[in-house]
Write a protein that holds these residues in place. Structure first.
Motif, PDB file in Angstrom:
ATOM      1  N   LYS A 152      24.643  43.053 -52.148  1.00 49.94           N
ATOM      2  CA  LYS A 152      25.551  41.927 -52.402  1.00 49.94           C
ATOM      3  C   LYS A 152      25.054  40.654 -51.726  1.00 49.94           C
ATOM      4  O   LYS A 152      25.019  39.562 -52.316  1.00 49.94           O
ATOM      5  CB  LYS A 152      26.952  42.288 -51.901  1.00 49.94           C
ATOM      6  N   GLU A 155      21.897  39.338 -53.570  1.00 51.04           N
ATOM      7  CA  GLU A 155      22.143  38.819 -54.919  1.00 51.04           C
ATOM      8  C   GLU A 155      23.040  37.583 -54.923  1.00 51.04           C
ATOM      9  O   GLU A 155      22.826  36.651 -55.709  1.00 51.04           O
ATOM     10  CB  GLU A 155      22.771  39.909 -55.788  1.00 51.04           C
ATOM     11  N   GLU A 156      24.042  37.552 -54.075  1.00 45.08           N
ATOM     12  CA  GLU A 156      25.029  36.466 -54.115  1.00 45.08           C
ATOM     13  C   GLU A 156      24.790  35.381 -53.080  1.00 45.08           C
ATOM     14  O   GLU A 156      25.189  34.233 -53.289  1.00 45.08           O
ATOM     15  CB  GLU A 156      26.442  37.035 -53.913  1.00 45.08           C
ATOM     16  N   ASN A 157      24.150  35.720 -51.953  1.00 45.06           N
ATOM     17  CA  ASN A 157      24.038  34.767 -50.857  1.00 45.06           C
ATOM     18  C   ASN A 157      22.600  34.399 -50.497  1.00 45.06           C
ATOM     19  O   ASN A 157      22.379  33.546 -49.639  1.00 45.06           O
ATOM     20  CB  ASN A 157      24.737  35.322 -49.606  1.00 45.06           C
ATOM     21  N   GLU A 280      35.095  33.583 -49.289  1.00 46.21           N
ATOM     22  CA  GLU A 280      33.955  33.160 -50.094  1.00 46.21           C
ATOM     23  C   GLU A 280      34.230  33.126 -51.598  1.00 46.21           C
ATOM     24  O   GLU A 280      33.881  32.157 -52.294  1.00 46.21           O
ATOM     25  CB  GLU A 280      32.786  34.117 -49.811  1.00 46.21           C
ATOM     26  N   HIS A 281      34.853  34.162 -52.140  1.00 43.67           N
ATOM     27  CA  HIS A 281      35.040  34.250 -53.597  1.00 43.67           C
ATOM     28  C   HIS A 281      36.267  33.492 -54.099  1.00 43.67           C
ATOM     29  O   HIS A 281      36.400  33.290 -55.312  1.00 43.67           O
ATOM     30  CB  HIS A 281      35.146  35.716 -54.022  1.00 43.67           C
ATOM     31  N   THR A 288      31.203  24.917 -54.325  1.00 45.62           N
ATOM     32  CA  THR A 288      30.370  26.120 -54.296  1.00 45.62           C
ATOM     33  C   THR A 288      30.228  26.591 -52.852  1.00 45.62           C
ATOM     34  O   THR A 288      30.356  25.802 -51.912  1.00 45.62           O
ATOM     35  CB  THR A 288      28.973  25.858 -54.885  1.00 45.62           C
ATOM     36  N   LYS A 359      29.238  40.406 -59.786  1.00 49.31           N
ATOM     37  CA  LYS A 359      29.075  39.211 -58.967  1.00 49.31           C
ATOM     38  C   LYS A 359      30.417  38.522 -58.742  1.00 49.31           C
ATOM     39  O   LYS A 359      31.208  38.346 -59.664  1.00 49.31           O
ATOM     40  CB  LYS A 359      28.097  38.242 -59.629  1.00 49.31           C
ATOM     41  N   ALA A 360      30.680  38.176 -57.489  1.00 48.48           N
ATOM     42  CA  ALA A 360      31.923  37.502 -57.090  1.00 48.48           C
ATOM     43  C   ALA A 360      33.167  38.298 -57.472  1.00 48.48           C
ATOM     44  O   ALA A 360      34.240  37.737 -57.665  1.00 48.48           O
ATOM     45  CB  ALA A 360      31.994  36.098 -57.684  1.00 48.48           C
TER      46      ALA A 360
END
Length: 479
Positions: A152, A155-157, A280-281, A288, A359-360
């Motif tokens: 995670k 991929e996301e951060n 975060e989400h 963003t 994602k998210a």
């Protein structure tokens, strides 16, 4: 002899001046205790205790015995006495008690999503129970979950960690306090922008560190001024705590501003950053999220905390985590091994399912964020129409932090003078039957925090009550 306060002494040892008097308790706070003992001779001789670096009262009470009287020391640790109770918890508990007593209070104090945990996540927890996955897990968390967290974060951060650079805890709060305890020494300074989450300063105090509060302005969307930060850093500065999206303001730090802060942090070898990214989400475009550790040179300086409570509506599952350089994470794991050991096995299975949503958080979290945004838009529009209320539009989380200080100094009939954010919240609870949190709990007494983790219809009713209460105040001349 009747049960009574027997003796009070004060022991002072001055290696740490900042601790002088911390543990002193007023006599009105003392209470008598009694118990019966079958022991004819109990070898107890309590005197004033001396701890290096501490100053505190030793409270001795006379306890009843069938054959003798014993002095019982009921003093508390100065570390505990230095910590303030959470005002958000206190107000939430008070509002709950009123509801249970039949008073129709609208509760907008707690920071807890009003949605159910997504079905896929809940089913994973249920299956874990059915399959007997109910034993202790490794202290740092299951390898399955830690690897999912690593994926995670990459991929996301844009963050690369190995499984041994992750510790899974019983909620993000535990991760935060373990991080503070792991890196701070007595006398260190913890820099905290205000408004802040209520627990940050208390975590610093638990570590015998000094909270250094840096104010921000509503006109700057409650974002930290890099120049102010630079002026307050000393050789004792050890930790800077950043929370984006923010509790209580909903502010989101733009990447450019974070880069300015990172350049300042880079100049000070002792200064680390604790990045709280639990919201975060829950973020509203065009805002963003940027993880602080992803900025140039900041990976080695940053401890990143996140969890499952807010975005996945998993508050009761108690599951969070911290990621960072192995040296620091190992220290956090060492603390956890002596405090709680590993997190709930069932929750960890549910956490794997949560991270598998996409994602998210995928569509499930997306629906919740859409509802939060609709509620935010409604509240911003509604409160913008009230004279005397100032607003900074939240870009994330689910809180509205509004400035209502223009109403201070007015006297409400049958209530008294509104002197500060606490009296304003008591007034709104008493006259409007709406529970919100005073800004003083977050380091800004000019504001109140409203949680919009409630249905739109509930918020509409709350706004009408608050509007009516504030309109009544506005009609009264300043005292």
């Amino acid at each position: 002899m009747a049960n009574s306060l027997y003796h009070t002494t004060t022991s002072r040892v001055g290696l740490r001046d900042q601790w002088l008097g911390v543990g002193q308790v007023s006599q009105s706070a003392f209470r008598s205790i009694s118990f019966s003992s079958q022991l004819s001779d109990f070898p107890l001789n309590l005197k004033a205790r001396k701890h290096v670096g501490f100053s505190y009262n030793v409270m001795l009470v006379k306890a009843k015995s069938n054959l003798d009287e014993i002095d019982v020391d009921i003093s508390l640790s100065p570390r505990v006495n230095s910590v303030k109770p959470s005002k958000t918890v206190a107000i939430s508990d008070q509002a709950t008690a009123l509801v249970q007593a039949g008073v129709p209070v609208i509760r907008l104090a707690a920071g807890e999503p009003d949605f159910d945990t997504p079905a896929v996540i809940a089913e994973a927890g249920i299956n874990a129970i059915r399959e007997g996955y109910t034993r202790y897990t490794p202290n740092a968390g299951t390898l399955e979950l830690r690897e999912a967290i690593c994926n995670k974060l990459k991929e996301e951060n844009g963050l690369t960690y190995a499984a041994d650079q992750i510790v899974v805890s019983n909620g993000a709060k535990q991760s935060l306090v373990q991080a503070v305890l792991a890196v701070c020494s007595p006398g260190d300074e913890v820099i905290i922008p205000a408004p802040y989450w209520v627990s940050y300063p208390e975590m610093a105090r638990l570590a015998d560190a000094k909270p250094v509060i840096l104010p921000t302005s509503i006109s700057d969307n409650f974002l930290l001024d890099p120049k102010l930060l630079e002026s307050k850093i000393t050789d004792r500065s050890r930790l800077l705590i950043l929370c984006s999206p923010s509790n209580p303001t909903g502010s989101v730090y733009p990447k450019k501003l974070l880069e300015e802060i990172a350049k300042i942090v880079a100049k000070h070898p002792r200064l680390l950053v604790l990045s709280d990214e639990i919201y975060e989400h829950i973020i509203y475009a065009p805002a963003t999220h940027t993880s602080f550790a992803s900025l140039p040179g900041m990976w080695d300086r940053t401890l990143t905390v996140n969890g499952f409570s807010k975005a996945f509506a998993m508050t009761g599952w108690r599951l969070g985590y911290i990621a960072g350089p192995k040296h620091f994470i190992t220290a956090c794991g060492k603390l956890q091994s002596q405090l709680t050991s590993g997190a709930c096995s069932i929750s960890q299975k549910a956490g794997v399912a949560a991270l598998g949503l996409g994602k998210a958080g995928g569509e499930a979290v997306g629906k919740m964020v859409k509802a939060f945004r609709e509620r935010r838009d409604f509240l911003v529009k509604s409160f913008s129409e009230i004279d005397g209320v100032r607003i900074s539009e939240p870009r994330g989380a689910f809180y509205l932090f509004i400035d209502i200080s223009s109403f201070y100094g007015r006297e409400a009939e049958g209530f008294g003078i509104i002197e500060d954010s606490e009296s304003m919240c008591r007034y709104l609870l008493d006259k409007g039957q709406v529970a919100v949190v005073p800004g003083s709990a977050f380091g800004d007494d000019s504001c109140i925090r409203i949680s919009y983790a409630a249905s739109l219809s509930t918020l509409q009713a709350a706004v009408e009550r608050i509007k009516k209460a504030l309109t009544t105040l506005a009609s009264v001349a300043l005292v």
